[in-house]
Structures are given as structure tokens and as C-alpha cells.
Design an enzyme around this catalytic site. Structure first.
Site, PDB file in Angstrom:
ATOM      1  N   LYS A 147       0.839  -1.205   0.000  1.00 31.46           N
ATOM      2  CA  LYS A 147       0.000   0.000   0.000  1.00 31.46           C
ATOM      3  C   LYS A 147       0.876   1.258   0.000  1.00 31.46           C
ATOM      4  CE  LYS A 147      -1.913   1.902   3.936  1.00 31.46           C
ATOM      5  NZ  LYS A 147      -1.823   3.362   3.942  1.00 31.46           N
ATOM      6  N   ASN A 148       1.860   1.289   0.893  1.00 35.27           N
ATOM      7  CA  ASN A 148       2.644   2.519   1.033  1.00 35.27           C
ATOM      8  C   ASN A 148       3.545   2.782  -0.169  1.00 35.27           C
ATOM      9  OD1 ASN A 148       1.415   2.943   3.444  1.00 35.27           O
ATOM     10  ND2 ASN A 148       3.139   2.319   4.719  1.00 35.27           N
TER      11      ASN A 148
ATOM     12  N   CYS B 265      -5.767  13.251  11.469  1.00 35.99           N
ATOM     13  CA  CYS B 265      -6.481  11.997  11.240  1.00 35.99           C
ATOM     14  C   CYS B 265      -6.618  11.308  12.574  1.00 35.99           C
ATOM     15  CB  CYS B 265      -5.739  11.125  10.240  1.00 35.99           C
ATOM     16  SG  CYS B 265      -4.305  10.352  10.947  1.00 35.99           S
TER      17      CYS B 265
ATOM     18  N   ARG C 141      -1.258  15.386  11.629  1.00 34.56           N
ATOM     19  CA  ARG C 141      -0.321  14.925  10.598  1.00 34.56           C
ATOM     20  C   ARG C 141       0.077  16.152   9.785  1.00 34.56           C
ATOM     21  NH1 ARG C 141      -1.792   9.203  10.108  1.00 34.56           N
ATOM     22  NH2 ARG C 141      -0.098   8.887   8.645  1.00 34.56           N
TER      23      ARG C 141
ATOM     24  N   ASP D  51       4.033   1.391  11.966  1.00 33.19           N
ATOM     25  CA  ASP D  51       2.905   0.662  11.388  1.00 33.19           C
ATOM     26  C   ASP D  51       2.797  -0.788  11.862  1.00 33.19           C
ATOM     27  OD1 ASP D  51       1.814   2.709   9.980  1.00 33.19           O
ATOM     28  OD2 ASP D  51       2.504   2.071   8.006  1.00 33.19           O
TER      29      ASP D  51
ATOM     30  N   ARG E 259      -8.656  -0.563   4.256  1.00 31.02           N
ATOM     31  CA  ARG E 259      -7.809   0.503   3.679  1.00 31.02           C
ATOM     32  C   ARG E 259      -6.423  -0.031   3.346  1.00 31.02           C
ATOM     33  NH1 ARG E 259      -6.489   4.352   7.522  1.00 31.02           N
ATOM     34  NH2 ARG E 259      -4.985   4.805   5.914  1.00 31.02           N
TER      35      ARG E 259
HETATM   36  C1  UD1 Z   1       4.118   7.713   9.083  1.00 29.53           C
HETATM   37  C2  UD1 Z   1       5.216   6.654   8.996  1.00 29.53           C
HETATM   38  C3  UD1 Z   1       4.923   5.775   7.813  1.00 29.53           C
HETATM   39  C4  UD1 Z   1       3.520   5.189   8.006  1.00 29.53           C
HETATM   40  C5  UD1 Z   1       2.479   6.296   8.178  1.00 29.53           C
HETATM   41  C6  UD1 Z   1       1.084   5.752   8.464  1.00 29.53           C
HETATM   42  C7  UD1 Z   1       7.552   6.931   9.623  1.00 29.53           C
HETATM   43  C8  UD1 Z   1       8.785   7.738   9.462  1.00 29.53           C
HETATM   44  N1  UD1 Z   1       6.512   7.299   8.868  1.00 29.53           N
HETATM   45  O1  UD1 Z   1       4.119   8.385   7.842  1.00 29.53           O
HETATM   46  O2  UD1 Z   1       5.886   4.741   7.735  1.00 29.53           O
HETATM   47  O3  UD1 Z   1       3.175   4.397   6.907  1.00 29.53           O
HETATM   48  O4  UD1 Z   1       2.872   7.109   9.273  1.00 29.53           O
HETATM   49  O5  UD1 Z   1       1.001   5.094   9.646  1.00 29.53           O
HETATM   50  O6  UD1 Z   1       7.513   5.992  10.386  1.00 29.53           O
HETATM   51  N2  UD1 Z   1       5.953  15.329  10.068  1.00 29.53           N
HETATM   52  C9  UD1 Z   1       5.964  16.706  10.234  1.00 29.53           C
HETATM   53  N3  UD1 Z   1       5.798  17.491   9.156  1.00 29.53           N
HETATM   54  C10 UD1 Z   1       5.621  16.985   7.904  1.00 29.53           C
HETATM   55  C11 UD1 Z   1       5.612  15.598   7.734  1.00 29.53           C
HETATM   56  C12 UD1 Z   1       5.777  14.793   8.833  1.00 29.53           C
HETATM   57  O7  UD1 Z   1       6.116  17.192  11.357  1.00 29.53           O
HETATM   58  O8  UD1 Z   1       5.483  17.776   6.947  1.00 29.53           O
HETATM   59  C13 UD1 Z   1       6.118  14.449  11.235  1.00 29.53           C
HETATM   60  C14 UD1 Z   1       4.846  13.667  11.487  1.00 29.53           C
HETATM   61  O9  UD1 Z   1       3.936  14.341  12.297  1.00 29.53           O
HETATM   62  C15 UD1 Z   1       5.390  12.431  12.139  1.00 29.53           C
HETATM   63  C16 UD1 Z   1       6.720  12.217  11.437  1.00 29.53           C
HETATM   64  O10 UD1 Z   1       7.102  13.497  10.960  1.00 29.53           O
HETATM   65  O11 UD1 Z   1       5.651  12.648  13.496  1.00 29.53           O
HETATM   66  C17 UD1 Z   1       6.607  11.160  10.342  1.00 29.53           C
HETATM   67  O12 UD1 Z   1       6.536  11.732   9.100  1.00 29.53           O
HETATM   68  P1  UD1 Z   1       6.034  10.949   7.807  1.00 29.53           P
HETATM   69  O13 UD1 Z   1       6.903   9.790   7.598  1.00 29.53           O
HETATM   70  O14 UD1 Z   1       5.848  11.862   6.666  1.00 29.53           O
HETATM   71  O15 UD1 Z   1       4.638  10.624   8.327  1.00 29.53           O
HETATM   72  P2  UD1 Z   1       3.581   9.887   7.681  1.00 29.53           P
HETATM   73  O16 UD1 Z   1       3.514  10.114   6.205  1.00 29.53           O
HETATM   74  O17 UD1 Z   1       2.425  10.183   8.530  1.00 29.53           O
END
Ligand code: UD1
Length: 417
Positions: free
Chosen positions: A22-23, A116, A121, A305, A397
Site C-alpha cells: 500500500k505505502n 487523522c 499529521r 505501522d 484501507r
Molecule cells: C508515518 C510513517 C509511515 C507510516 C504512516 C502511516 C515513519 C517515518 N513514517 O508516515 O511509515 O506508513 O505514518 O502510519 O515511520 N511530520 C511533520 N511534518 C511533515 C511531515 C511529517 O512534522 O510535513 C512528522 C509527522 O507528524 C510524524 C513524522 O514526521 O511525526 C513522520 O513523518 P512521515 O513519515 O511523513 O509521516 P507519515 O507520512 O504520517
């Protein structure tokens, strides 16, 4: 609301093929619009998030059709640059379309994906990366209006290795003139799969899987075929289910390296693990014991995850298991549901402490999110009696026919629509 009734206590035995990731597939579907071309994606999982991405593609004027496990995308007719709020809120990953639309059309209008069920997020790192490539982004009333007068390659240093921000920066950089170097990039295997797809699309992209990713040119191709990598979180989930029930399960067509942190935690708990180049077998015959402390971190650390599912596997393990969740703020929502089944878990801030109990008992629980829902199923499989799980729609999902896969291994699951 869909409801599953799980009768616990059946050991799982057999071989399973793990779905496509999925990811990995969602950013690749967004990338398919960077140029007008035809893409054939093989091993594309049947998930509601993938359906949501197909709806976005169709709204943008592209063709998106499924035939079995293949999704065919034709982005030559793309004629819109906006995504309406109802499509944006279907899945958080929709924000990944921003970089791709900008690369193609140099303007985009999206609503803010917002928070969410797992907590806030933010997308500030995504926007900062796009701004450094030259995008002007206006944030007003929950919507994002973006345009650029030609994106320019640049250095982008992410303050945190965000998966989403790395992907958005890579997609936008494909539409930029000159070289882009992303440092402190996320190193997840999903990023490597995106690099493989982008290279087929015509990008000169290197370094995925390390902290530095370079994008340095683009020679558009007309047709692209790509096989989506296997889902490492679905693999980890299947192993955790086998750990809660006992038995012996073999995962086929997987790369064991992708989910090694989860496999080694299970091995550390007393599961017998056999790794081959493209399969992993787990055999569980005795009561497990608690693993070393589990701390979620960006890849190659333990994945957030898989935290809820491993926690489910620890509920009956001898001793005390300690989890620290570092990635998402609200990722313990499954805990109070697991406690309804007799689990002994206490939470202080980011730390959850699980004290192993002798027995879990069937109860009425609700899936609160995708991975938390999978953890409830794993726990229910190892519980005495029947567990009724409400709101299992969350599970669809990210897991393709999760119930059928478990039933093929001997689980007893009935469902109501
Ligand atoms: C995260 C997980 C991803 C997982 C998804 C859903 C990690 C690094 N990422 O992805 O593997 O599939 O949750 O469960 O484990 N952040 C910011 N600003 C941004 C983007 C991110 O502060 O613009 C912070 C987020 O709040 C979070 C962290 O960075 O604490 C992780 O970022 P990212 O990997 O982008 O988050 P997700 O895409 O939510």
C-alpha cells in the site's frame, strides 16, 4: 458498519502470498501523472486507499482501470489541477499528488489533508520542500493554492526523514530544471520502489534507500510497466497473527530484509524463524516471552505501522513488554480495546507497558484505525471464545482480503456487512 466475529484459539498453518505494498503503490500512482504516459502497475493490492487514488486520477482526467491485480493508468488526457475536498479526505496520502501535479502542470489547488485518527499529521516539511524548489504556496481557509514559474533543482535538507515529504520532493523535483539533492531523506523500502518507477518513467534518480536522494534530469517515456513491491507491513502483520495463535505459517514472495526488525523481535520472543531469500517461515509451539524494548523509529528502525500488531503478540507473553512510540502522537488507540479482552497495558506518555496475562477472553471491540484494527484481529485469534470487532472497514484501507487470508490458514472468522 462491517462487523467480524472471530472465534479464537485456532492455530494457523499454511503458506500465504503477501499482497503488493500500500505505502509503495500510492506515491507511484501519483507519480504516473508527472508526464502524459501509460503505466501498467502489476501486483496492485485491492484496497480502499488504492480505489481512492484511482478516483483522484479519474477526476484529474486520467484513465484508471483495474483488471485483476493490474491497474492501468493513462495520464495523457489529464485536464485538471485541483482535487476537491471529498476526494482529499478519503486518504491522507492524497497530499502526495501535490508534488506530482506541480511537476506536470506548474499549478495545483488542493484542500489541506489535516489531522487523522492517529493525531495531527502536519505537512509543513512537504510545503517547505516544494517552496525551496520554487513553488509559491498560499494556505488559506483549509486550502492550498500553488503555482510556480518553472521549478528549479536545489538542495533540500529535511529536518526529519518524513516519508511523505521525501516522496513529494522527489515527485516535484522530476518537473524541475537542474539537479535536486534531498538530504536526511527517508530510507524506507517504499522510497526505493518509487525510485525504480521514476527511473522507468524517465527520471535520473539515485540514492533511494540512503539519506541522500538525487534527481538530476528527465527523459519522458511513453509506456511504463512496474511490479509493486511486496507489503512489508502486511508481512509483519501475518507473522504477528501466527505469534498470537501458535502454529506454522510461511510468507511467500517476500524480501525478509524489509521487515527484519519485526522478525527479530518475534525471534527474540521465542518464535522459530526460518528466512530464505524470498520467504519467511514462523513456527510457534510454546508460550512466548516478552521482547527487548520496542522503540518505533524511521526505517531501518522498528516501524510505527507494526507497533499495534506486535503489541497484540505480546499480550500473553511471559514478562513485561515495553513499547515507545516516537512517530505518531495518537498511536495507542487500540490499547483500550485490547484491555476489554483482558490485556494488562498501561500508558505513560509515549510509553506503553504490557504485562503478559495467561489468557485473553473474547469481547466486543471496535477498530479505531487501520493497524490498530489489525492488532485487534491478531489478539482475537489468540483469545478464548468469540470476539466481535466493529468498524472493520478501517482494515480494508490497507489489507487485501485479510479475513480470507487468515481463514485460508485455519482461522474462524464470520462477518456481517
Ligand atoms: C508515518 C510513517 C509511515 C507510516 C504512516 C502511516 C515513519 C517515518 N513514517 O508516515 O511509515 O506508513 O505514518 O502510519 O515511520 N511530520 C511533520 N511534518 C511533515 C511531515 C511529517 O512534522 O510535513 C512528522 C509527522 O507528524 C510524524 C513524522 O514526521 O511525526 C513522520 O513523518 P512521515 O513519515 O511523513 O509521516 P507519515 O507520512 O504520517
Amino acid at each position: 458498519m462491517s462487523i467480524w466475529r472471530v472465534s479464537g484459539g485456532k492455530k494457523l498453518y499454511g503458506d500465504i502470498k503477501i499482497q503488493g505494498s500500500k505505502n509503495a503503490v500510492l506515491p507511484i500512482m501519483a507519480a504516473a501523472i508527472i508526464t502524459g504516459c501509460e503505466t501498467e502497475l502489476i501486483n496492485c493490492p485491492r484496497l480502499s486507499d488504492v480505489e481512492a487514488a484511482m478516483s483522484i486520477l479519474r477526476y484529474l482526467g486520467c484513465k484508471a482501470e483495474r483488471d485483476g491485480d493490474t491497474v492501468y493508468i493513462d495520464s495523457r488526457g489529464m485536464n485538471r489541477t485541483d482535487i476537491p475536498h471529498d476526494l482529499m479526505r478519503e486518504m491522507r496520502s492524497s497530499v502526495i499528488f501535490l508534488g506530482a501535479i506541480l511537476a506536470r502542470a506548474h499549478k495545483a489547488e488542493l484542500s489541506y489533508p489535516g489531522g487523522c485518527e492517529l493525531g495531527p499529521r502536519p505537512i509543513d516539511l512537504h510545503l517547505e520542500a516544494l517552496r525551496s524548489l520554487g513553488a509559491e504556496i498560499n494556505e488559506q481557509g483549509g486550502s492550498l493554492t500553488c503555482r510556480d514559474n518553472g521549478l528549479k533543482g536545489t538542495g533540500i535538507n529535511l529536518s526529519f526523514p518524513s516519508v511523505g515529504a521525501t516522496e513529494n520532493a522527489m515527485l516535484a523535483a522530476c518537473g524541475a530544471e537542474g539537479e535536486t539533492i534531498i538530504t536526511n531523506a527517508a530510507r524506507e523500502p517504499d522510497i526505493v520502489d518509487l525510485q525504480v518507477y521514476l527511473s522507468k518513467l524517465g527520471a535520473s534518480v539515485n540514492g533511494a534507500g540512503t539519506s541522500t536522494v538525487t534527481i538530476s534530469g528527465f527523459m519522458p517515456q511513453k509506456q511504463v510497466g512496474h511490479r509493486v513491491m511486496t507489503d512489508r507491513i502486511a508481512s509483519a502483520t501475518a507473522l504477528c497473527c501466527a505469534a498470537t495463535t501458535g502454529g506454522s505459517v510461511t510468507l511467500k514472495s517476500v524480501d525478509p530484509a524489509d521487515f527484519e526488525t519485526v522478525t527479530s523481535a518475534l525471534e527474540n520472543m521465542g518464535c522459530d524463524i526460518e528466512r530464505k531469500s524470498n520467504s519467511v517461515r514462523i513456527t510457534v509451539s510454546n508460550r512466548l516471552c516478552s521482547p527487548k524494548p520496542v522503540v518505533t523509529r524511521p526505517y531501518p528502525g522498528f516501524p510505527t505501522d507494526a507497533q499495534p500488531q506486535l503489541m497484540a503478540a505480546c499480550l500473553k507473553a511471559k514478562g513485561t513488554s515495553v513499547f515507545t512510540e516516537n512517530i505518531l502522537d495518537n498511536r495507542y488507540r487500540h490499547v483500550q480495546e485490547l484491555c476489554r479482552m483482558g490485556a494488562d497495558i498501561s500508558i505513560v506518555g509515549r510509553v506503553a507497558v504490557v504485562t503478559g496475562v495467561e489468557e485473553l477472553l473474547g469481547a466486543q471491540v471496535s477498530a479505531t484505525d487501520l493497524r490498530g484494527g489489525a492488532a485487534l484481529v491478531a489478539a482475537a485469534l489468540g483469545a478464548k471464545g468469540e470476539t466481535t470487532i466493529y468498524d472493520t472497514g478501517h482494515i480494508a484501507r490497507g489489507y487485501e482480503e485479510f479475513d480470507k487470508m487468515l481463514m485460508s490458514l485455519g482461522a474462524d472468522i464470520r462477518y456481517e456487512a
